[in-house]
Design a protein around this motif. Structure first.
Motif: not given
Length: 246
Positions: A149-151, A154-156, A172-173, A176-181
């Motif tokens: 989410m930080i990345q 930053d891209a935004l 981006g989100i 990012a949520l793939l790692t949580t899953a």
């Protein structure tokens, strides 16, 4: 109905999401999560094989051993030989008790408790590792989500005016949520396996303690047990009663 172009585009998106793409999109933290999953499978298999009841408490050996002691077919040396040859955890507990043969029950029970603690520690081997995987994996997933989410933001922030901000944030989100899953999909089975193995070890330890108590009643010098002498005493009392009646 949706246009064919949209259908073909959606089809291309679904086909592109292979396992390698998901692992790549999840970022570098997918690597330690994947390693955790491999370690989990290895040690769950190892504990599943090691904690079999037939290996910890082989029923034929236990039944034959206690039956021979009850019928006074074994002395201390032959009983120790049987325990040494069997080499199962229950034989280890029995061997510690046999070393205190014909001692008071308090000494034999203490020997069984000490041996039972050593056996219980060996049965709990690697369970802390499985519990650690259940704890660390979701934290790795959460860390990957935060970094992703930080990345994304930053891209935004560095995007130009022609870019669509909602598209940048959504993609981006999603990545990012793939790692949580991934972290949760490793942590949940690890926690289930840990709880199941802990319950199994507790049941095996309780059964070992119960078998140890049976052994105490057979080899302790101060343990009460119906013996041949008791039966003879009963016969003697009945004979005296008959003589008095006569």
């Amino acid at each position: 109905s949706s246009p064919p172009a949209a259908d073909s585009g959606e089809g291309r998106i679904v086909q592109a999401k292979t396992l390698m793409h998901i692992l790549r999109d999840g970022g570098p933290l997918m690597v330690p999560i994947g390693l955790c999953s491999i370690v989990l499978m290895v040690f769950v298999f190892e504990r599943g094989m090691s904690l079999r009841r037939s290996r910890i408490i082989p029923r034929p050996f236990v039944n034959r051993f206690l039956e021979q002691l009850q019928e006074e077919q074994l002395d201390a040396d032959s009983a120790m030989t049987l325990c040494t040859e069997n080499r199962s955890p229950v034989a280890e507990v029995f061997a510690a008790a046999i070393q205190k043969w014909d001692r008071p029950s308090v000494e034999i029970e203490q020997a069984i408790i000490d041996a039972g603690e050593r056996v219980a520690n060996s049965l709990r081997r690697y369970l802390r590792l499985i519990n650690g995987i259940a704890t660390v994996s979701p934290l790795l997933g959460l860390l990957g989500t935060v970094l992703g989410m930080i990345q994304a933001f930053d891209a935004l922030a560095s995007a130009d005016a022609a870019s669509r901000p909602e598209t940048l944030i959504a993609s981006g989100i999603s990545e990012a949520l793939l790692t949580t899953a991934a972290g949760l999909s490793v942590a949940i089975p690890a926690l289930i396996a840990y709880l199941w193995f802990v319950g199994r070890v507790d049941r095996l330890v309780m059964e070992l303690d119960a078998l140890g108590q049976k052994l105490v009643s057979l080899i302790a010098c101060d343990a009460w047990r119906p013996t041949t002498a008791g039966a003879k005493a009963g016969e003697g009392r009945s004979r005296n009663t008959k003589r008095k009646a006569a």
